[in-house]
Scaffold this motif. Sequence first.
Motif, short mmCIF file in Angstrom:
data_model
loop_
_atom_site.label_atom_id
_atom_site.label_comp_id
_atom_site.label_asym_id
_atom_site.label_seq_id
_atom_site.Cartn_x
_atom_site.Cartn_y
_atom_site.Cartn_z
N LEU A 1 28.04 9.95 0.05
CA LEU A 1 26.48 10.38 -0.50
C LEU A 1 25.45 9.13 -0.01
N HIS A 2 24.41 10.15 0.69
CA HIS A 2 23.44 9.37 1.03
C HIS A 2 22.10 9.52 0.19
N LEU A 3 21.57 8.58 -0.23
CA LEU A 3 20.52 8.14 -0.92
C LEU A 3 19.23 7.58 -0.39
N LYS A 4 18.18 8.28 -0.31
CA LYS A 4 16.75 7.91 0.50
C LYS A 4 16.17 6.94 -0.81
N MET A 5 15.80 5.64 -0.58
CA MET A 5 15.28 4.97 -1.41
C MET A 5 14.13 4.14 -0.97
N PRO A 6 13.19 3.49 -1.87
CA PRO A 6 12.25 2.67 -1.11
C PRO A 6 12.67 1.67 -0.22
N ASP A 7 11.75 1.39 0.95
CA ASP A 7 12.20 0.60 2.02
C ASP A 7 12.14 -0.93 1.34
N SER A 8 13.04 -1.56 1.65
CA SER A 8 13.11 -3.08 1.26
C SER A 8 12.71 -4.22 2.25
N ILE A 9 12.57 -3.62 3.41
CA ILE A 9 12.03 -4.56 4.71
C ILE A 9 10.49 -5.05 4.35
N GLY A 10 10.40 -6.05 3.62
CA GLY A 10 9.01 -6.24 3.36
C GLY A 10 8.10 -6.84 4.37
N LYS B 1 5.79 -2.84 8.43
CA LYS B 1 5.07 -1.52 8.12
C LYS B 1 5.53 -0.46 8.31
N ALA B 2 6.69 -0.28 9.23
CA ALA B 2 7.05 1.25 9.52
C ALA B 2 7.54 2.20 8.40
N LEU B 3 8.08 1.78 7.37
CA LEU B 3 8.70 2.78 6.26
C LEU B 3 7.93 2.48 4.86
N LYS B 4 6.68 1.84 5.13
CA LYS B 4 5.86 1.62 3.85
C LYS B 4 5.41 2.88 3.38
N ARG B 5 5.37 3.07 1.94
CA ARG B 5 5.00 4.40 1.03
C ARG B 5 4.19 3.88 0.30
N SER B 6 3.41 4.97 -0.53
CA SER B 6 2.69 4.59 -1.55
C SER B 6 3.45 4.54 -2.87
N LEU B 7 3.14 3.88 -3.82
CA LEU B 7 3.70 3.75 -5.14
C LEU B 7 4.31 4.93 -5.56
N ILE C 1 8.19 -16.27 3.04
CA ILE C 1 9.48 -15.84 3.91
C ILE C 1 9.24 -14.77 4.77
N THR C 2 9.74 -14.62 5.89
CA THR C 2 9.68 -13.54 6.62
C THR C 2 11.26 -13.52 7.53
N LEU C 3 11.42 -12.47 8.06
CA LEU C 3 12.55 -12.27 8.83
C LEU C 3 12.47 -11.29 10.21
N LEU C 4 12.20 -10.32 10.01
CA LEU C 4 12.05 -9.32 11.11
C LEU C 4 10.38 -9.40 11.33
N GLY C 5 9.58 -9.43 10.80
CA GLY C 5 8.08 -9.34 11.03
C GLY C 5 7.65 -10.99 10.82
N ARG C 6 6.08 -10.92 11.19
CA ARG C 6 5.58 -12.11 10.87
C ARG C 6 5.04 -12.43 9.69
N GLN C 7 4.70 -11.47 8.94
CA GLN C 7 3.91 -11.63 7.54
C GLN C 7 4.39 -10.46 6.64
N VAL C 8 4.47 -10.98 5.33
CA VAL C 8 5.01 -9.91 4.37
C VAL C 8 3.91 -8.95 4.36
N VAL C 9 4.46 -7.57 4.26
CA VAL C 9 3.49 -6.57 4.17
C VAL C 9 3.45 -5.94 2.43
N GLU C 10 4.57 -5.98 1.99
CA GLU C 10 4.82 -5.44 0.72
C GLU C 10 6.06 -6.09 0.03
N GLN C 11 6.11 -6.50 -1.00
CA GLN C 11 7.38 -7.07 -1.75
C GLN C 11 7.87 -5.79 -2.50
N SER C 12 9.02 -5.38 -2.15
CA SER C 12 9.91 -4.37 -2.77
C SER C 12 10.92 -4.68 -3.82
#
Length: 253
Positions: free
Chosen positions: A110-119, A122-128, A236-247
Amino acid sequence: MLGIYFSGTGNSKYCIEKFVQTYDSKAKAFSIEDKELLQHIEKHETIVFSYPVQYSNIPKILRDFIDNNKTLWKGKRVFVIATMGLFSGDGSGVLARLLKKYGAVVIGGLHLKMPDSIGDEKALKRSLEKNKELIRNAEKKIEQAVRQLRENKPTQEGLGIWYQLAGLFGQRLYFINKTKRYTDKLKIDSQKCIGCKRCVTLCPMKNIRMNDKIAVSDNQCTMCYRCVNNCPRQAITLLGRQVVEQSVVEKYL
């Protein structure tokens, strides 16, 4: 039925708990970090796995868990849930094939699309509201998948050659090194860190430690994004340079 999961920001944990409890109110799900999990595995024939896909692949920590306990999977009936921010191709299939290699009988995926966690991207950020909608849609898919499993017609998302090709050429072929080994790319801004130790406590790899009241990272990060999404100072960051949204999943429930 036994649920097993690895979860970074809570998506996979939420989904598997919803799945197993919908199927059987007495069923429970355990993290691969739980010290008593191996005992539970031995007592159950049917196992449901849940995990977040990384580059159409399995997080290194989960792959190691499967490999290190390879004798446990023989004869187990397994159903695999893959959570993702967009599309993984064969998210459930890649774990299913590994378990099958060790003698498991794969019954569904089963595949489930969920809120993006890569904080920090910006790529997959969505509205609340959009993220809340994703949760609602995932819950509906879970309910439907449970009904089909009860009818012995389990969903087969992520399984089969076409899904495998989609995962391979969609991401895995180009980013295989991202999940082949642990990474040393986690960055902690010493100017922002307040020494609260929250990241140290949350890290499943014990990859973060304190050095003179400041958190520092070693080279064993499994890219779960727990620390990035829970640091109170966004240090803390990993792939990006700054935190866009904490999810974290609780934000969207």
